[in-house]
Structures are given as structure tokens and as C-alpha cells.
Design an enzyme around this catalytic site. Sequence first.
Site, short mmCIF file in Angstrom:
data_model
loop_
_atom_site.label_atom_id
_atom_site.label_comp_id
_atom_site.label_asym_id
_atom_site.label_seq_id
_atom_site.Cartn_x
_atom_site.Cartn_y
_atom_site.Cartn_z
CD GLU A 173 3.98 10.32 -17.05
OE1 GLU A 173 4.58 9.44 -17.69
OE2 GLU A 173 2.79 10.63 -17.26
CD GLU A 292 1.64 13.99 -19.38
OE1 GLU A 292 1.30 12.91 -19.92
OE2 GLU A 292 2.82 14.30 -19.17
O1 AHR Z 1 1.45 12.67 -23.32
C1 AHR Z 1 2.18 11.58 -23.73
C2 AHR Z 1 3.10 11.04 -22.66
O2 AHR Z 1 2.33 10.49 -21.64
C3 AHR Z 1 3.99 12.04 -21.94
O3 AHR Z 1 5.18 12.27 -22.61
C4 AHR Z 1 4.25 11.38 -20.64
O4 AHR Z 1 4.47 12.30 -19.61
C5 AHR Z 1 3.04 10.50 -20.41
O5 AHR Z 1 3.38 9.22 -20.08
#
Ligand code: AHR
Length: 502
Positions: A173, A292
Amino acid sequence: MNKAKMSIDRLNRISAIDNRIYGSFIEHLGRAVYNGIYEPEHPMANKKGFRKDVIQLVKELQVPIIRYPGGNFVSGFNWEDSVGPREQRPKRLDLAWFTTETNEVGMQEFDEWLQEVNSEMMLAVNLGTRGADAARNLVEYCNHREGSFWSDLRIRHGKKAPYGIKTWCLGNEMDGPWQMGHKTAYEYGRLANETAKMMRWVDPSIELVACGSSKMVMPTFADWEAMVLTEAYEEVDYLSLHNYWGNSDGDTESYLAGGILMDDFIKSVIAICDYVKAKKRSKKKINLSFDEWNVWYHTKESDKQIEHWLQAPPRLEDIYNFEDALLVGGLLITLLKNSDRVKMACLAQLVNVIAPIMTEVGGKAWTQTIYYPFYYTSVYGRGEALKVNIEGPRFDCKQYTDVPMLDSVAVYNEEEETLALFVMNRSIKEDLEITCDLRGVKADRCIGNVALEGYDYKAANTAESPGCVVPAQKPTGILEAGSMHTVVSRSSWNMFRFHIGK
Ligand code: AHR
């Protein structure tokens, strides 16, 4: 009652499914690692300190790849802290989650746990506070056989054979201001390109994932993807997507249609990848890693109260309910419908932290509502994804218009001679009578019918009553002239399985 017609044809192929679409994620965050997968004092702990009850639940999900060690955590992580003799590993302040990281579990221990759960590592490198040099050293430590500084160090650490890690994430990210070492798209694109090049020079067999946007609503979305790929196209293999869903405004009708946003996000990123491909006259295709995705909103406010610098405090421990499970089931259908380009995806995360599996310290391990759609799709959704033709009613809701009530995808497994059909009725108002023509896949009998239906939207599983929300095993229907007639109830997620005849 409203009616819908469905048909499936063997020739209507989306893609062979890459099993890594059923990946997940363990970050050094909250109780994912410490007091999650690892709790040496627990009565169920194995010799290495990993909980056997958790191992069993993870194994049942058949997760082929697990992203590690972050997440936001990786952007401040010194990988060298997490290898070698444990007593020499430093404690560090983690600025991603304001906790203290002991490094008691590191590369070697996590690799041992992965072997217990039959999975492999998707390893992220730190492109926040560090860069190409630390990343290429890590590849050398993990994957180079012997005869160099870092590979020999691994051997001295007791690991003779290389880890052989195939899939690597180039940071996490990096578009987000919350990220340590946040970058502009140009800065990140250049860094990703140079890092990828050097990592691949150490081990040409690895696959690399560049960071896309951390959610679709980021103001830089689309420009970010275009710029990063303009700089790094030929050096990377996948572009990542992240997104979390939530129903904070109580609009269940729109919430259950959340697959539309995922589909739109995926299609937009594909368009950008292919635009850059065209611009560069490249022969190479970039695929997607939705590394994610999940529901995350229940604990966002309460977590703000957590004291700083604790070790593994409970954090992001969302308790999921029935509507969350329906959404997760729907998102899995969307991922499979896009499996021609989405080759990897990670349910974020796996244990305790926005997770399907929860644990009590010294106590039980139990499964949340979202465990079930993931379980059924992962276990039975392997093979070739087939498009399901649907003619059925649509509805409008606050966030989307013209939403098909039925969402569906089929998975054909030639070896096992089975077809799994995943069906979601997104309507919160109407049951649907469906007729599904299966002659095009030569289905001759129904061998399974599982439905997640009929619960209160807010009903949840807890440690005390873990079996509150579980899918029902229903009687298998009879096929008439190659068609199945049944009713899928409002707000339901269903899996039908069929035997394929000759
Ligand atoms: O999964 C939780 C968090 O969400 C992770 O660390 C990050 O990559 C995202 O913002």
C-alpha cells in the site's frame, strides 16, 4: 414468486482457476501471530509453540498461499531482526500498529508453521523505510543455494535447503499516507522497477507483485496504477488490489451487492494494465493479485482506544455476522468470475485479525461466519471456472442500480467429474424460483446442496456459541431432463454440487 433461468455450458469457460485465488494473510498485527497461531503455553501447542487446534482449522480451509509479514507492518520491518538465534533478536517499536514486536516468530518459525498447514509463503519486502538492497539480500538469504554471504548465513542459522519462495510483494500500500515511507506513484514505480530487477537477478524464477491502490476510493486510484506500470511494466508480473467492505450505515441491501464494486474495481484495473500494455507495445500481460480483501469495520472505532507499545494486543478483532458471511460468499463468486485475470487473492486475514478463525488465550479456537463460504468455495471451487448465463430480475438500491438478484459462477472439475455451482440471491426481499439447465455440462445428478440462509443479519458466532451461524446441508434435488428446479431464498448463499456423466 419471482423466477430466474440459468444455464451452464462446458464451452463457456472463463479460465483454469489458479488455486492461489484462495490465499490468505498473516501479518505481525494484533493477535494474528502471538496468541493466535503461536501460543507456546497453550495446552494444544506443539513442540514449536504452534497451536494444533488452529493448524487444524487452517488446514481445513486449504489455503495454498499466505501473505507475510504484512501489511502495513512490513513497511518498517528489518527482516534481519527475524532470523537467527531467537535470544539475539531485537525488540522493535512497530510504527504501523504502535506495538512492540519481539521477533520471537520470524522467517524460520513461520516457514515451519506453513509446512504444518500445507501452504506456502507470499513474502512482502519493505519498500517503505528500506529498499532494493535489503530486498535483494532477502532473496539471496531465502532462495540462493549456498556460497554467498546471505545464503551461508541462512545455512549457519540451521536452514540448509533454500526456502524457495516463489511469490514476492514489492512493498505494501505505498499509495497510502498512513504507510511508513509513503511514495508518489512515480517514486514507487521507479523503486519497484529497480527492486524487481535486482531481486530477479538473484533468482530469475520468482514472481513479483507491484502495489496497486489500497482501495478503489483512493484519490490517486487509476493514475497510480497507470504510472506505476509505466515505470515497472516489464519487471513485474502482477498488480495488487486491496479493498475492505463494511455496513456501517446499516444499508444491508447495498452491502450485499458489494460484489458489484469488486467487479468494477477489477475490470478498471484490467483496463489500465491493458492500456499500458498497448502503449508500450508489450507482449506481456499483467495479471491481478487481490491480495487484501474482506469485511473490516466492526472494530475501527474501538481500536482507537488501544494503548501504545503493548505486545500483541487484541486489535481488528471484528466479530462477523450473517450478512458479512453472505458478502464474503458473494465476493468469492466475483473473484472466480474474474479468474481469467485474478490469479491470486488473499482473504485478509486468517487468525484473530479480521479473520475467519478466532482463538481465546489458553482456551478455544472457533470459526466465524465468514469461515464457511470461504471453506466451501476453496474446497470445492477448484478446476475451471465456467460462466453461468442468467436471465432473471434486477433491482435498484441506494448504492447501485440494475443489480442482478442472482449472482453465480460454476466450477468444473474434470478429474473428479463434478461441477460446483455457487449462487447468491442478493435480494433482501424476494425468494427466487430458479431453473438451471445443466445439459451443457452433462450433469446427471445432484450430490450436494449447502445453503447459508435464514439467519438474522446480525447473528454471529462467538466463543461461547460457535455454531450459531453455519450453512445448512439440504436435501439434494432431482434433475429433470438435465435441469434443476429449486428455490433460493432471499439473502442466501448456496452451493450445489453435481456429478458429471459421460
Ligand atoms: O489487513 C489490515 C491492514 O489493512 C494491512 O496491514 C494494510 O495493508 C491494510 O490497510
